[in-house]
Write an enzyme that holds these catalytic residues in place. Structure first.
Site, PDB file in Angstrom:
ATOM      1  N   PRO A  94     -14.461  43.568  18.236  1.00  0.00           N
ATOM      2  CA  PRO A  94     -13.425  44.381  18.891  1.00  0.00           C
ATOM      3  C   PRO A  94     -13.165  45.703  18.173  1.00  0.00           C
ATOM      4  CG  PRO A  94     -12.722  42.091  18.702  1.00  0.00           C
ATOM      5  CD  PRO A  94     -13.980  42.221  17.893  1.00  0.00           C
ATOM      6  N   ASP A 124      -0.879  44.879  13.834  1.00  0.00           N
ATOM      7  CA  ASP A 124      -2.024  44.044  13.477  1.00  0.00           C
ATOM      8  C   ASP A 124      -2.160  42.946  14.523  1.00  0.00           C
ATOM      9  OD1 ASP A 124      -3.713  43.539  10.618  1.00  0.00           O
ATOM     10  OD2 ASP A 124      -3.649  41.864  12.015  1.00  0.00           O
ATOM     11  N   GLU A 161      -2.957  43.092   4.750  1.00  0.00           N
ATOM     12  CA  GLU A 161      -2.472  42.716   3.413  1.00  0.00           C
ATOM     13  C   GLU A 161      -1.083  43.256   3.112  1.00  0.00           C
ATOM     14  OE1 GLU A 161      -6.804  44.128   2.322  1.00  0.00           O
ATOM     15  OE2 GLU A 161      -5.343  44.595   3.880  1.00  0.00           O
ATOM     16  N   GLN A 163     -10.414  35.240  13.578  1.00  0.00           N
ATOM     17  CA  GLN A 163     -11.244  35.365  12.386  1.00  0.00           C
ATOM     18  C   GLN A 163     -10.999  34.231  11.396  1.00  0.00           C
ATOM     19  OE1 GLN A 163     -10.100  39.344  11.459  1.00  0.00           O
ATOM     20  NE2 GLN A 163      -7.950  38.842  11.500  1.00  0.00           N
ATOM     21  N   ASP A 197      -6.522  51.377   9.053  1.00  0.00           N
ATOM     22  CA  ASP A 197      -7.030  50.464   8.027  1.00  0.00           C
ATOM     23  C   ASP A 197      -7.649  49.271   8.743  1.00  0.00           C
ATOM     24  OD1 ASP A 197      -7.606  49.163   5.707  1.00  0.00           O
ATOM     25  OD2 ASP A 197      -5.537  48.668   5.199  1.00  0.00           O
ATOM     26  N   ASP A 220      -2.397  44.084  19.910  1.00  0.00           N
ATOM     27  CA  ASP A 220      -3.660  44.809  19.991  1.00  0.00           C
ATOM     28  C   ASP A 220      -3.394  46.296  19.757  1.00  0.00           C
ATOM     29  OD1 ASP A 220      -5.920  46.220  20.898  1.00  0.00           O
ATOM     30  OD2 ASP A 220      -6.425  44.659  22.337  1.00  0.00           O
ATOM     31  N   GLY A 221      -3.994  46.854  18.711  1.00  0.00           N
ATOM     32  CA  GLY A 221      -3.777  48.257  18.393  1.00  0.00           C
ATOM     33  C   GLY A 221      -4.226  49.190  19.499  1.00  0.00           C
TER      34      GLY A 221
END
Length: 302
Positions: free
Chosen positions: A167, A108, A88, A33, A158, A140-141
């Site tokens: 994704p 994350d 964050e 991203q 979140d 990867d969650g």
């Protein structure tokens, strides 16, 4: 008349919200991203990922306290918490406020965002990445949930919005929610950010409907987030508890007993407000029959 640069954020293909940018502080690209830290005239520092404001310094506490506290305050002494997303560090910050918490695992996918947050978003994470109870995993969650052997008292999602072909779409499906349920303790629950009822009511309703196929108790909360320029939705799910059934006195007592530090947004009165969902939204989510699946995942309009 207006000579400054604008950040245009599309809410639907026919609607956008414009923020005047004072200056771009940092811009980076990762494998996944584009990440920007900008200073907005009204909201101060803002984290923008792929053209979408994730949070701003002026009002991030509204979103993060609404996401975390209604679920955790409804559970009995949560000790082991899993956060998916939340780069964050502010969601982590709020989860670590609970005296009962022994470990918070945060997963994350993007190491660039985590490094970016650690270096530039100190006002958000407030050192939570360095807390001894924090277990930070870059990965990867979806894969993590499939492979973990641990059980969690609470799972906090979140995640970025389920934009078409992203994704994140697969993390808003009934299959994934069943996988999550399999790693939640019998007395636990989960919460997910659920996009905006103002701009993507269908998406919000489908996420609610999908969770209803997996958990016995599902409740929807909403609040206004100024930098998002609309209502934002959160959905809480559990087989044993329902935060919507707690009153302001119960909430205030539990905050006093269980939470460290001072909250800026969430208290008993705010808790009751979160679950005072307008009639048209209640009717929409209760009548929604569509379910998000891997074959047909839910998506936001923009």
């Amino acid at each position: 008349m207006f000579e400054w640069t604008w950040h245009l954020e599309w809410q639907t293909p026919q609607e956008f919200h414009a923020h005047a940018i004072k200056r771009i502080l940092i811009e980076e690209r990762s494998e996944f991203q584009r990440v920007i830290l900008a200073e907005l005239f009204r909201f101060g520092k803002a984290l923008i990922i792929d053209g979408k404001i994730q949070s701003t310094l002026a009002d991030e506490f509204i979103y993060h306290e609404s996401l975390v506290h209604p679920l955790l305050i409804s559970l009995e002494d949560p000790e082991n918490i899993l956060i998916l997303g939340g780069g964050e560090g502010a969601t982590l910050r709020e989860a670590l406020r609970y005296k009962s918490v022994r470990k918070v695992t945060m997963v994350d996918i993007d190491p660039v965002v985590i490094k970016f947050a650690k270096q530039n978003l100190q006002e958000w994470h407030m050192g939570s990445f360095d807390d001894s109870r924090t277990n930070l995993i870059i990965g990867d969650g979806y894969k993590f949930v499939k492979e973990t052997n641990e059980k969690y008292n609470a799972i906090i999602l979140d995640l970025t919005d389920p934009i078409q072909d992203s994704p994140s779409q697969l993390l808003y499906t009934s299959e994934f929610y069943r996988d999550l349920k399999s790693i939640i303790t019998p007395n636990g629950g989960l919460v997910t950010q659920a996009t905006s009822p103002s701009f993507s009511l269908d998406t919000f309703a489908i996420i609610y409907s999908t969770l209803k196929t997996v958990f016995k108790n599902v409740s929807a909360g909403i609040t206004y987030v100024p930098s998002f320029d609309g209502l934002w939705g959160f959905i809480y799910a559990s087989d044993v508890t329902n935060p919507a059934h707690l009153n302001r006195n119960q909430i205030n007592d539990r905050i006093k007993e269980r939470v460290t530090g001072s909250l800026r947004f969430y208290d008993g009165e705010t808790h009751e407000m979160l679950f005072r969902v307008p009639k048209y939204i209640r009717e929409k989510i209760e009548n929604e029959k569509r379910v998000s699946t891997r074959e047909n995942p839910v998506a936001t309009p923009a």
